[in-house]
Design a protein around this motif. Sequence first.
Motif, mmCIF file in Angstrom:
data_model
loop_
_atom_site.group_PDB
_atom_site.id
_atom_site.type_symbol
_atom_site.label_atom_id
_atom_site.label_comp_id
_atom_site.label_asym_id
_atom_site.label_seq_id
_atom_site.Cartn_x
_atom_site.Cartn_y
_atom_site.Cartn_z
ATOM 1 N N LEU A 110 -2.482 0.457 -4.719
ATOM 2 C CA LEU A 110 -2.313 -0.956 -4.393
ATOM 3 C C LEU A 110 -1.290 -1.523 -5.366
ATOM 4 C CD1 LEU A 110 -6.041 -2.137 -4.086
ATOM 5 C CD2 LEU A 110 -4.530 -1.351 -2.267
ATOM 6 N N ARG A 111 -0.128 -1.877 -4.869
ATOM 7 C CA ARG A 111 0.887 -2.491 -5.728
ATOM 8 C C ARG A 111 0.766 -4.003 -5.550
ATOM 9 N NH1 ARG A 111 6.980 -1.825 -4.733
ATOM 10 N NH2 ARG A 111 6.229 -0.022 -3.569
ATOM 11 N N LEU A 112 0.395 -4.683 -6.624
ATOM 12 C CA LEU A 112 0.141 -6.121 -6.582
ATOM 13 C C LEU A 112 1.360 -6.899 -7.065
ATOM 14 C CD1 LEU A 112 -3.476 -6.172 -8.100
ATOM 15 C CD2 LEU A 112 -2.782 -5.839 -5.717
ATOM 16 N N ARG A 113 1.755 -7.881 -6.273
ATOM 17 C CA ARG A 113 2.873 -8.757 -6.648
ATOM 18 C C ARG A 113 2.383 -10.194 -6.624
ATOM 19 N NH1 ARG A 113 7.944 -6.617 -3.002
ATOM 20 N NH2 ARG A 113 8.411 -4.805 -4.287
ATOM 21 N N ILE A 137 0.841 -1.188 0.000
ATOM 22 C CA ILE A 137 0.000 0.000 0.000
ATOM 23 C C ILE A 137 0.880 1.244 0.000
ATOM 24 C CG2 ILE A 137 -1.792 1.276 1.244
ATOM 25 C CD1 ILE A 137 -2.621 -1.582 0.325
ATOM 26 N N GLU A 138 0.558 2.166 -0.884
ATOM 27 C CA GLU A 138 1.219 3.466 -0.901
ATOM 28 C C GLU A 138 0.124 4.518 -0.887
ATOM 29 O OE1 GLU A 138 3.876 3.851 -4.244
ATOM 30 O OE2 GLU A 138 4.652 1.835 -3.949
ATOM 31 N N GLU A 139 0.338 5.548 -0.114
ATOM 32 C CA GLU A 139 -0.640 6.631 -0.070
ATOM 33 C C GLU A 139 0.027 7.925 -0.512
ATOM 34 O OE1 GLU A 139 -3.522 6.745 3.193
ATOM 35 O OE2 GLU A 139 -2.594 4.895 3.925
ATOM 36 N N GLU A 140 -0.621 8.589 -1.437
ATOM 37 C CA GLU A 140 -0.186 9.896 -1.901
ATOM 38 C C GLU A 140 -1.281 10.881 -1.528
ATOM 39 O OE1 GLU A 140 1.467 10.065 -5.771
ATOM 40 O OE2 GLU A 140 2.798 8.383 -5.387
ATOM 41 N N LYS A 148 -10.612 -6.537 0.249
ATOM 42 C CA LYS A 148 -10.504 -5.856 1.542
ATOM 43 C C LYS A 148 -9.744 -4.536 1.409
ATOM 44 C CE LYS A 148 -8.336 -6.503 6.044
ATOM 45 N NZ LYS A 148 -7.498 -7.417 6.828
ATOM 46 N N GLN A 149 -8.650 -4.556 0.653
ATOM 47 C CA GLN A 149 -7.845 -3.343 0.487
ATOM 48 C C GLN A 149 -8.588 -2.271 -0.315
ATOM 49 O OE1 GLN A 149 -5.187 -2.589 2.155
ATOM 50 N NE2 GLN A 149 -5.140 -4.608 3.098
ATOM 51 N N ILE A 150 -9.394 -2.682 -1.276
ATOM 52 C CA ILE A 150 -10.208 -1.714 -2.023
ATOM 53 C C ILE A 150 -11.254 -1.104 -1.097
ATOM 54 C CG2 ILE A 150 -11.886 -1.414 -3.891
ATOM 55 C CD1 ILE A 150 -10.271 -3.540 -5.467
ATOM 56 N N HIS A 152 -8.486 9.124 -6.023
ATOM 57 C CA HIS A 152 -8.005 8.163 -7.005
ATOM 58 C C HIS A 152 -7.549 6.870 -6.339
ATOM 59 C CE1 HIS A 152 -7.953 11.656 -9.602
ATOM 60 N NE2 HIS A 152 -7.293 12.277 -8.654
ATOM 61 N N LEU A 153 -7.920 5.767 -6.950
ATOM 62 C CA LEU A 153 -7.417 4.446 -6.558
ATOM 63 C C LEU A 153 -6.606 3.935 -7.734
ATOM 64 C CD1 LEU A 153 -7.202 1.912 -4.807
ATOM 65 C CD2 LEU A 153 -9.391 1.171 -5.767
ATOM 66 N N TRP A 154 -5.334 3.754 -7.502
ATOM 67 C CA TRP A 154 -4.454 3.253 -8.545
ATOM 68 C C TRP A 154 -4.046 1.833 -8.200
ATOM 69 C CZ3 TRP A 154 -0.649 7.978 -8.697
ATOM 70 C CH2 TRP A 154 -1.306 9.076 -9.283
ATOM 71 N N VAL A 155 -4.019 0.990 -9.216
ATOM 72 C CA VAL A 155 -3.570 -0.392 -9.035
ATOM 73 C C VAL A 155 -2.321 -0.575 -9.888
ATOM 74 C CG1 VAL A 155 -4.182 -2.823 -9.203
ATOM 75 C CG2 VAL A 155 -5.963 -1.142 -8.644
#
Length: 111
Positions: free
Chosen positions: A14-17, A5-8, A30-32, A42-45
């Motif tokens: 949400l950085r998915l690995r 998770i990164e917040e700006e 849950k994270q969304i 904004h929600l960025w994936v």
Amino acid sequence: MEIIIEEEPTAYILRLRGELDASTCLEVDKQIEIAMTKSVEHLWVDCQELRYISSAGLGVLISHLGTLEARSISLVLYGMSSQIKNVFELLGLHHLMTIVPSKEDALMQLR
């Protein structure tokens, strides 16, 4: 699956690995949900390290589109491999979601 998770100031990222499938989609869901409780626009994936997405993974993203729109939160996915992007395009999801090549392109969406 690892979710970083990164917040700006106006974006929740949400950085998915790894693999987004039936066994991991509940954590992304849950994270969304958490992102939608924040005061972000904004929600960025970040999909740069996403290796696989199943129909369950796609379903999680699709299931939140209406709520995100109702709350005026834009959804932007970026950094997809060509294989992942092809899945979105074959299903026509690129018409429902904003997909851009990089984080810099996501930033351009703010202007």
